[in-house]
Design a protein around this motif. Structure first.
Motif, PDB file in Angstrom:
ATOM      1  N   TYR A 194      48.975  27.526  25.125  1.00 18.94           N
ATOM      2  CA  TYR A 194      49.605  28.680  25.786  1.00 18.94           C
ATOM      3  C   TYR A 194      51.059  28.840  25.366  1.00 18.94           C
ATOM      4  O   TYR A 194      51.527  29.954  25.128  1.00 18.94           O
ATOM      5  N   ASN A 195      51.771  27.731  25.252  1.00 16.78           N
ATOM      6  CA  ASN A 195      53.201  27.809  24.944  1.00 16.78           C
ATOM      7  C   ASN A 195      53.495  28.301  23.523  1.00 16.78           C
ATOM      8  O   ASN A 195      54.649  28.598  23.199  1.00 16.78           O
ATOM      9  N   ASP A 196      52.478  28.384  22.680  1.00 21.26           N
ATOM     10  CA  ASP A 196      52.678  28.870  21.308  1.00 21.26           C
ATOM     11  C   ASP A 196      52.614  30.388  21.208  1.00 21.26           C
ATOM     12  O   ASP A 196      52.930  30.952  20.157  1.00 21.26           O
ATOM     13  N   ILE A 197      52.219  31.069  22.291  1.00 20.38           N
ATOM     14  CA  ILE A 197      51.990  32.521  22.224  1.00 20.38           C
ATOM     15  C   ILE A 197      53.329  33.261  22.273  1.00 20.38           C
ATOM     16  O   ILE A 197      54.111  33.074  23.216  1.00 20.38           O
ATOM     17  N   PRO A 198      53.618  34.120  21.290  1.00 19.58           N
ATOM     18  CA  PRO A 198      54.857  34.923  21.312  1.00 19.58           C
ATOM     19  C   PRO A 198      54.658  36.187  22.161  1.00 19.58           C
ATOM     20  O   PRO A 198      54.244  37.237  21.657  1.00 19.58           O
ATOM     21  N   PHE A 199      54.963  36.100  23.438  1.00 24.52           N
ATOM     22  CA  PHE A 199      54.655  37.206  24.344  1.00 24.52           C
ATOM     23  C   PHE A 199      55.487  38.453  24.067  1.00 24.52           C
ATOM     24  O   PHE A 199      55.076  39.564  24.430  1.00 24.52           O
ATOM     25  N   ASP A 200      56.633  38.303  23.421  1.00 25.98           N
ATOM     26  CA  ASP A 200      57.417  39.490  23.074  1.00 25.98           C
ATOM     27  C   ASP A 200      56.739  40.303  21.971  1.00 25.98           C
ATOM     28  O   ASP A 200      57.119  41.453  21.712  1.00 25.98           O
ATOM     29  N   GLU A 201      55.700  39.719  21.338  1.00 29.74           N
ATOM     30  CA  GLU A 201      54.954  40.429  20.303  1.00 29.74           C
ATOM     31  C   GLU A 201      53.511  40.683  20.727  1.00 29.74           C
ATOM     32  O   GLU A 201      52.648  41.006  19.903  1.00 29.74           O
ATOM     33  N   THR A 209      39.607  29.953  29.213  1.00 28.15           N
ATOM     34  CA  THR A 209      40.314  28.763  29.678  1.00 28.15           C
ATOM     35  C   THR A 209      39.953  28.438  31.118  1.00 28.15           C
ATOM     36  O   THR A 209      39.717  29.344  31.933  1.00 28.15           O
ATOM     37  N   PRO A 210      39.931  27.148  31.476  1.00 25.37           N
ATOM     38  CA  PRO A 210      39.779  26.780  32.886  1.00 25.37           C
ATOM     39  C   PRO A 210      41.123  26.732  33.616  1.00 25.37           C
ATOM     40  O   PRO A 210      41.163  26.514  34.820  1.00 25.37           O
ATOM     41  N   TYR A 211      42.210  26.944  32.863  1.00 28.22           N
ATOM     42  CA  TYR A 211      43.553  26.810  33.424  1.00 28.22           C
ATOM     43  C   TYR A 211      44.095  28.162  33.867  1.00 28.22           C
ATOM     44  O   TYR A 211      43.794  29.200  33.272  1.00 28.22           O
ATOM     45  N   GLU A 212      44.929  28.142  34.902  1.00 31.27           N
ATOM     46  CA  GLU A 212      45.577  29.358  35.383  1.00 31.27           C
ATOM     47  C   GLU A 212      47.015  29.400  34.875  1.00 31.27           C
ATOM     48  O   GLU A 212      47.740  28.409  34.966  1.00 31.27           O
ATOM     49  N   TYR A 213      47.379  30.534  34.326  1.00 28.60           N
ATOM     50  CA  TYR A 213      48.729  30.732  33.789  1.00 28.60           C
ATOM     51  C   TYR A 213      49.349  31.982  34.417  1.00 28.60           C
ATOM     52  O   TYR A 213      48.642  32.940  34.746  1.00 28.60           O
ATOM     53  N   GLU A 214      50.655  31.961  34.563  1.00 28.44           N
ATOM     54  CA  GLU A 214      51.368  33.155  35.004  1.00 28.44           C
ATOM     55  C   GLU A 214      51.825  33.895  33.760  1.00 28.44           C
ATOM     56  O   GLU A 214      52.885  33.610  33.197  1.00 28.44           O
ATOM     57  N   CYS A 215      51.031  34.834  33.348  1.00 23.78           N
ATOM     58  CA  CYS A 215      51.243  35.501  32.062  1.00 23.78           C
ATOM     59  C   CYS A 215      52.143  36.724  32.226  1.00 23.78           C
ATOM     60  O   CYS A 215      51.934  37.532  33.139  1.00 23.78           O
ATOM     61  N   PRO A 216      53.142  36.919  31.346  1.00 19.44           N
ATOM     62  CA  PRO A 216      54.057  38.061  31.472  1.00 19.44           C
ATOM     63  C   PRO A 216      53.480  39.372  30.937  1.00 19.44           C
ATOM     64  O   PRO A 216      54.131  40.411  31.039  1.00 19.44           O
ATOM     65  N   VAL A 217      52.296  39.354  30.340  1.00 24.49           N
ATOM     66  CA  VAL A 217      51.671  40.583  29.841  1.00 24.49           C
ATOM     67  C   VAL A 217      50.284  40.706  30.458  1.00 24.49           C
ATOM     68  O   VAL A 217      49.792  39.799  31.131  1.00 24.49           O
ATOM     69  N   GLN A 218      49.669  41.847  30.234  1.00 26.97           N
ATOM     70  CA  GLN A 218      48.307  42.042  30.731  1.00 26.97           C
ATOM     71  C   GLN A 218      47.393  40.945  30.183  1.00 26.97           C
ATOM     72  O   GLN A 218      47.427  40.618  29.002  1.00 26.97           O
ATOM     73  N   ALA A 219      46.567  40.369  31.067  1.00 28.73           N
ATOM     74  CA  ALA A 219      45.724  39.247  30.651  1.00 28.73           C
ATOM     75  C   ALA A 219      44.309  39.418  31.188  1.00 28.73           C
ATOM     76  O   ALA A 219      44.096  39.932  32.292  1.00 28.73           O
ATOM     77  N   SER A 256      41.150  26.815  37.614  1.00 29.37           N
ATOM     78  CA  SER A 256      40.357  27.847  38.256  1.00 29.37           C
ATOM     79  C   SER A 256      39.034  27.270  38.741  1.00 29.37           C
ATOM     80  O   SER A 256      38.263  26.715  37.944  1.00 29.37           O
ATOM     81  N   PRO A 257      38.720  27.409  40.029  1.00 28.43           N
ATOM     82  CA  PRO A 257      37.418  26.942  40.534  1.00 28.43           C
ATOM     83  C   PRO A 257      36.240  27.663  39.872  1.00 28.43           C
ATOM     84  O   PRO A 257      35.122  27.150  39.899  1.00 28.43           O
ATOM     85  N   LEU A 258      36.488  28.822  39.280  1.00 28.66           N
ATOM     86  CA  LEU A 258      35.410  29.535  38.592  1.00 28.66           C
ATOM     87  C   LEU A 258      34.896  28.773  37.381  1.00 28.66           C
ATOM     88  O   LEU A 258      33.820  29.064  36.868  1.00 28.66           O
ATOM     89  N   SER A 259      35.671  27.795  36.916  1.00 30.59           N
ATOM     90  CA  SER A 259      35.242  26.999  35.760  1.00 30.59           C
ATOM     91  C   SER A 259      34.456  25.758  36.147  1.00 30.59           C
ATOM     92  O   SER A 259      34.106  24.954  35.287  1.00 30.59           O
ATOM     93  N   LEU A 260      34.159  25.603  37.442  1.00 35.44           N
ATOM     94  CA  LEU A 260      33.357  24.457  37.855  1.00 35.44           C
ATOM     95  C   LEU A 260      31.934  24.597  37.328  1.00 35.44           C
ATOM     96  O   LEU A 260      31.237  25.571  37.603  1.00 35.44           O
ATOM     97  N   ALA A 261      31.499  23.607  36.568  1.00 31.28           N
ATOM     98  CA  ALA A 261      30.133  23.602  36.036  1.00 31.28           C
ATOM     99  C   ALA A 261      29.192  22.840  36.943  1.00 31.28           C
ATOM    100  O   ALA A 261      28.034  23.226  37.114  1.00 31.28           O
ATOM    101  N   THR A 262      29.686  21.748  37.527  1.00 38.66           N
ATOM    102  CA  THR A 262      28.831  20.909  38.376  1.00 38.66           C
ATOM    103  C   THR A 262      29.596  20.393  39.587  1.00 38.66           C
ATOM    104  O   THR A 262      30.818  20.266  39.565  1.00 38.66           O
ATOM    105  N   ILE A 263      28.833  20.100  40.621  1.00 40.94           N
ATOM    106  CA  ILE A 263      29.308  19.362  41.798  1.00 40.94           C
ATOM    107  C   ILE A 263      28.373  18.163  41.915  1.00 40.94           C
ATOM    108  O   ILE A 263      27.155  18.339  42.025  1.00 40.94           O
TER     109      ILE A 263
END
Length: 606
Positions: A194-201, A209-219, A256-263
């Motif tokens: 995520y940290n490699d993404i140039p959001f100004d471009e 992704t199973p991870y939640e990010y606070e993205c500065p552009v539409q995601a 994200s709980p939506l990425s849960l495959a198994t319990i």
């Protein structure tokens, strides 16, 4: 389950077409205003559509587009709820998706109809016309979860199909991400962190992704099923509030709980109310119950002697999570919770081992030699490999031409096993993708057992892509079916006894007693011994074929009978890459398969 389909026959002259499609699709009824054989008669097309619009998954109109449009117009709601509607002209030249092209599947259905009729599918959806991803179908295509709104999706689609500045984040890997990497549009840039993404471009972020990010552009987030939740609890744990507690904790760790495959849990806890509550909360996740034996040998980060005394394992939540993920990466080690004195519980989360980005080794079956006979998956593996290590004397170098520019391509012909291991591990440790390319199918004399033992020893990620074996290529080249109804129903793949001893019960003369079709590998150099053993069971006039370098440019095939097999091999200087085929199935044209008997005709019904 087959989709419920209504065919509305407007033009009676197209009845044969309607009947053909009815047979192909199944679960399908043909409706007509006229009384026609095999059709259900209705009084009015528009009244029928109005009354049954929500009862069918698909409507196919055969006739004029105008009638189709007028019939469905009063019923149209939105693309997420409307059924798929396709219109085919009465001559069967064109199949046109009218409604729910993507989400309802009308575009794909129109293509299927066209392939049956030899018609042309007229697709107008922009993403299909441009040959780019259908963002509204990706989740269903790959089993991902989503929680974005229809408006968010539509805005993203507009940016995407108009070739805006799009970044693609793939911080895990699965079948879907591999497909996206392979079909990446030219205007989309892929990132693995995520940290490699140039959001100004960047105007739009598409993230798998199973991870939640606070993205500065539409995601647009797609949630792959890669997280595994293990749980433990006290007996009859009160579940009230526990699912919400775990959900909040996951989100606090940016998961994200939506990425849960198994319990998962241990068998001792299979009837706990907490397990029911968790599955009610996340119905998309599968519940897995493990026995004590399945979990007892698993090492966990936080072992507990007290838990072991009760359950026989050193940590229920951690061991269950580890087992479910294939002993993947730890995301959340054991956490304890107690909402009330009666609700003590533990949980842990792992990331599926196959989803972790990093080094990987794919053992690929190259097929018999012809570069076009490698599997589609095998070709894809070669195209993405950073290192291709191929069995040089057995695999044509032409197969390595599928490798991408900049890939390292090496032959293992002059390497010992340790040199091969060292080279593969060097690339693996850098997080790169390695293809070990073997001839034929790796499971047949592929010498992969030692390699897998090495990979297991070092905990390396690997997988096997099967290939076409030379015995299959031999059957094709000989234009022979290697089984004969009621006479030969077995194919034996074996080798003669040379430097590698054969188990006594697998000696050729014993196997030959079955009179099966026998495919003998790696035995041209000892052909006299092979012939002598086979003659103990087969007739001297049994058909044989010596197949040299099947499907290679140098392919040569020599036919004869068993009593002449050694002479055929010696006179033609045939070597190690020769497959010997023995049996009456060679060139046989007698015997009728039971598949074509009258009592088997049900196999051909839709």
């Amino acid at each position: 389950m087959k989709e419920k389909t209504a065919i509305i026959l407007i033009s009676s002259q197209a009845l044969p077409m309607a009947q053909l499609l009815q047979k192909e699709f199944g679960n399908c009824t043909v409706f007509s205003q006229k009384e026609l054989d095999g059709c259900t008669q209705i009084l009015s097309y528009s009244d029928f559509v109005a009354a049954s619009f929500t009862e069918y998954d698909r409507f196919l109109f055969i006739g004029a587009m105008g009638i189709c449009v007028r019939c469905i117009a009063p019923c149209v709601s939105n693309k997420y709820d409307d059924p798929a509607v396709v219109c085919v002209d009465s001559t069967g030249q064109f199949a046109i998706p009218v409604l729910s092209g993507h989400v309802g599947g009308a575009n794909e259905w129109a293509k299927q109809i066209s392939s049956i009729l030899g018609a042309q599918a007229v697709i107008t959806t922009q993403s299909d016309c441009n040959g780019v991803w259908a963002l509204d179908l990706l989740a269903s295509k790959f089993g991902w979860q989503t929680d974005f709104s229809h408006d968010e999706l539509n805005r993203a689609i507009a940016c995407f199909v108009n070739q805006g500045r799009v970044a693609l984040l793939l911080d895990i890997k699965d079948k879907g991400t591999a497909w996206m990497e392979r079909t990446l549009p030219s205007y989309v840039k892929v990132y693995y962190h995520y940290n490699d993404i140039p959001f100004d471009e960047t105007e739009l972020l598409i993230a798998v992704t199973p991870y939640e990010y606070e993205c500065p552009v539409q995601a647009l987030y797609y949630r792959p099923q890669v997280l595994h939740l293990g749980v433990g609890c006290r007996k009859q744990c009160v579940p009230d509030g526990v699912p919400e507690y775990i959900e909040d904790y996951l989100k606090s760790q940016h998961l994200s709980p939506l990425s849960l495959a198994t319990i998962s849990t241990i068998e001792l806890k299979k009837d706990e109310p907490l397990l029911v509550a968790l599955h009610d909360k996340w119905k998309h996740a599968n519940v897995r119950i493990y026995s004590q034996e399945e979990l007892s040998g698993i090492e966990v980060p936080n072992p507990s002697q007290k838990v072991h005394d009760v359950t026989g394992v050193y940590g229920v939540a951690e061991s269950a999570a580890s087992k479910s993920s294939g002993h993947g990466k730890w995301i959340i080690e054991k956490q304890k919770g107690e909402l009330t004195p009666d609700s003590n519980f533990t949980f842990a989360v792992t990331l599926d081992g196959n989803a972790v980005r990093g080094g990987h080794i794919e053992i690929v079956g190259a097929g018999p030699g012809d570069p076009e006979l490698i599997s589609v998956r095998g070709k894809h593996m070669l195209e993405k490999a950073d290192l291709v290590l191929y069995a040089g004397s057995l695999v044509p170098r032409e197969l390595t031409y599928y490798a991408k520019e900049g890939a390292v391509v090496r032959s293992s012909a002059n390497m010992d096993l340790q040199e091969q291991f060292a080279l593969m591990k060097e690339f693996y440790d850098k997080g790169l993708f390695v293809v070990r390319l073997h001839t034929g199918d790796p499971c047949i004399y592929g010498a992969i057992q030692e390699q897998m033992a090495f990979f297991d020893e070092y905990g390396m990620s690997y997988h096997i892509t099967p290939g076409i074996s030379s015995f299959q290529a031999a059957a094709a080249a000989l234009r022979s079916q290697f089984t004969i109804p009621e006479k030969v129903q077995s194919i034996i793949l074996t080798r003669g006894e040379g430097r590698t001893p054969m188990p006594e019960k697998e000696q050729l003369h014993k196997l030959a007693q079955s009179q099966s079709t026998m495919c003998i590998y790696l035995s041209a150099s000892i052909v006299e011994d092979v012939q002598r053993e086979l003659l103990q069971a087969y007739s001297p006039e049994t058909p044989v074929a010596a197949c040299y370098k099947l499907t290679w440019k140098e392919e040569k095939i020599y036919r004869g009978v068993l009593k002449d097999l050694a002479r055929i091999v010696r006179e033609n200087n045939l070597t190690l890459t020769t497959l010997l085929v023995v049996g009456d199935a060679i060139d046989n044209r007698k015997g009728l398969s039971r598949l074509y008997a009258s009592d088997f005709k049900h196999l051909f019904r839709p």
